[in-house]
Design a protein around this motif. Structure first.
Motif, mmCIF file in Angstrom:
data_model
loop_
_atom_site.group_PDB
_atom_site.id
_atom_site.type_symbol
_atom_site.label_atom_id
_atom_site.label_comp_id
_atom_site.label_asym_id
_atom_site.label_seq_id
_atom_site.Cartn_x
_atom_site.Cartn_y
_atom_site.Cartn_z
ATOM 1 N N LYS A 4 0.832 -1.199 0.000
ATOM 2 C CA LYS A 4 0.000 0.000 0.000
ATOM 3 C C LYS A 4 0.872 1.256 0.000
ATOM 4 C CE LYS A 4 -3.870 1.983 2.088
ATOM 5 N NZ LYS A 4 -4.960 2.273 2.653
ATOM 6 N N ASN A 5 0.642 2.149 -0.947
ATOM 7 C CA ASN A 5 1.371 3.415 -1.035
ATOM 8 C C ASN A 5 0.956 4.334 0.101
ATOM 9 O OD1 ASN A 5 2.545 2.810 -3.641
ATOM 10 N ND2 ASN A 5 0.503 3.120 -4.479
ATOM 11 N N TYR A 6 1.869 5.208 0.519
ATOM 12 C CA TYR A 6 1.523 6.196 1.536
ATOM 13 C C TYR A 6 0.586 7.243 0.929
ATOM 14 C CZ TYR A 6 1.465 9.973 4.770
ATOM 15 O OH TYR A 6 1.011 10.955 5.612
ATOM 16 N N THR A 7 -0.504 7.524 1.618
ATOM 17 C CA THR A 7 -1.456 8.518 1.138
ATOM 18 C C THR A 7 -2.082 9.263 2.314
ATOM 19 O OG1 THR A 7 -3.343 8.865 -0.329
ATOM 20 C CG2 THR A 7 -3.395 6.886 1.027
ATOM 21 N N THR A 8 -2.429 10.513 2.072
ATOM 22 C CA THR A 8 -3.151 11.316 3.053
ATOM 23 C C THR A 8 -3.914 12.400 2.294
ATOM 24 O OG1 THR A 8 -2.982 12.538 5.150
ATOM 25 C CG2 THR A 8 -1.273 12.988 3.507
ATOM 26 N N SER A 9 -4.940 12.949 2.923
ATOM 27 C CA SER A 9 -5.690 14.029 2.276
ATOM 28 C C SER A 9 -6.303 14.943 3.320
ATOM 29 C CB SER A 9 -6.770 13.459 1.351
ATOM 30 O OG SER A 9 -7.665 12.655 2.080
ATOM 31 N N PHE A 10 -6.680 16.134 2.868
ATOM 32 C CA PHE A 10 -7.335 17.092 3.752
ATOM 33 C C PHE A 10 -8.138 18.085 2.920
ATOM 34 C CE2 PHE A 10 -3.126 18.834 2.861
ATOM 35 C CZ PHE A 10 -3.406 20.149 2.508
ATOM 36 N N PRO A 11 -9.251 18.610 3.498
ATOM 37 C CA PRO A 11 -10.051 19.625 2.811
ATOM 38 C C PRO A 11 -9.648 21.029 3.252
ATOM 39 C CG PRO A 11 -11.272 18.812 4.682
ATOM 40 C CD PRO A 11 -9.945 18.082 4.677
ATOM 41 N N VAL A 12 -9.819 21.992 2.353
ATOM 42 C CA VAL A 12 -9.609 23.410 2.671
ATOM 43 C C VAL A 12 -10.700 24.212 1.971
ATOM 44 C CG1 VAL A 12 -7.113 23.231 3.023
ATOM 45 C CG2 VAL A 12 -7.998 23.726 0.738
ATOM 46 N N SER A 13 -10.864 25.448 2.377
ATOM 47 C CA SER A 13 -11.892 26.286 1.754
ATOM 48 C C SER A 13 -11.351 27.087 0.567
ATOM 49 C CB SER A 13 -12.506 27.234 2.795
ATOM 50 O OG SER A 13 -11.503 28.073 3.330
ATOM 51 N N GLN A 14 -10.048 27.071 0.334
ATOM 52 C CA GLN A 14 -9.436 27.817 -0.765
ATOM 53 C C GLN A 14 -9.781 27.166 -2.111
ATOM 54 O OE1 GLN A 14 -8.030 27.279 2.179
ATOM 55 N NE2 GLN A 14 -7.790 29.396 2.829
ATOM 56 N N THR A 15 -9.587 27.914 -3.187
ATOM 57 C CA THR A 15 -9.902 27.423 -4.530
ATOM 58 C C THR A 15 -8.850 26.406 -5.001
ATOM 59 O OG1 THR A 15 -8.586 29.092 -5.685
ATOM 60 C CG2 THR A 15 -10.885 29.686 -5.135
#
Length: 162
Positions: A4-15
């Motif tokens: 499994k590859n390393y992955t991460t994510s996150f949301p922001v309000s910017q465009t």
């Protein structure tokens, strides 16, 4: 699962465009010790952190507001047996929109648990991506590695001891 590859994510309000520009400002979130262009398709840049890590990256995909891919052309670690573990891997930033937010999805394709550096590298990426990069996007200032140049105090000490 060991592949499994390393992955991460996150949301922001910017465009998506603001996120894309922040990611390309590699000196603003990863390291001030970068040589070369980090925002042009086909460009090659070099990352350096003390005598611990050196890497050469080529930008192989650059789709404004959507995707950035760096191919690791060459890599050297001083803290693992296989000093070139990242060589040949890809670092992928995908940008999408969901429910009024822009989502940054980061994957280091080829950084897998079988690698000796996996724990250290995944922790470092987590800090840079969900910490420093997110801060650069949301607050306008990241926390990159400082350039490894002597400070004025260091220079004074050196000149007084000569």
């Amino acid at each position: 699962m060991n592949d499994k590859n390393y992955t991460t994510s996150f949301p922001v309000s910017q465009t998506p465009e603001e996120v894309f520009n922040a990611i390309n400002n590699v000196r603003g979130w990863w390291s001030e010790e970068i040589e070369g262009d980090t925002d042009k398709l086909g460009a090659v840049f070099i990352y350096h952190y003390k005598d611990i890590h050196r890497g050469t990256f080529k930008i192989t995909e650059l789709i404004p507001g959507k995707k950035i891919v760096w191919h690791v052309v060459e890599n050297h670690f001083n803290f693992v047996q296989d000093k070139t573990e990242w060589t040949g891997t890809d670092i992928v930033f995908e940008i999408s929109q969901t429910g009024g937010n822009t989502v940054v999805h980061f994957t280091h394709v080829g950084l897998v648990p079988a690698y000796e550096c996996y724990n250290i590298c995944s922790n470092a990426w987590g800090s840079y991506i969900t910490g420093s990069l997110k801060d650069l996007i949301t607050k306008g200032k990241g926390n990159p590695n400082a350039a490894d140049h002597p400070t004025t105090e260091d220079e004074k000490k050196l000149s007084s001891s000569e």
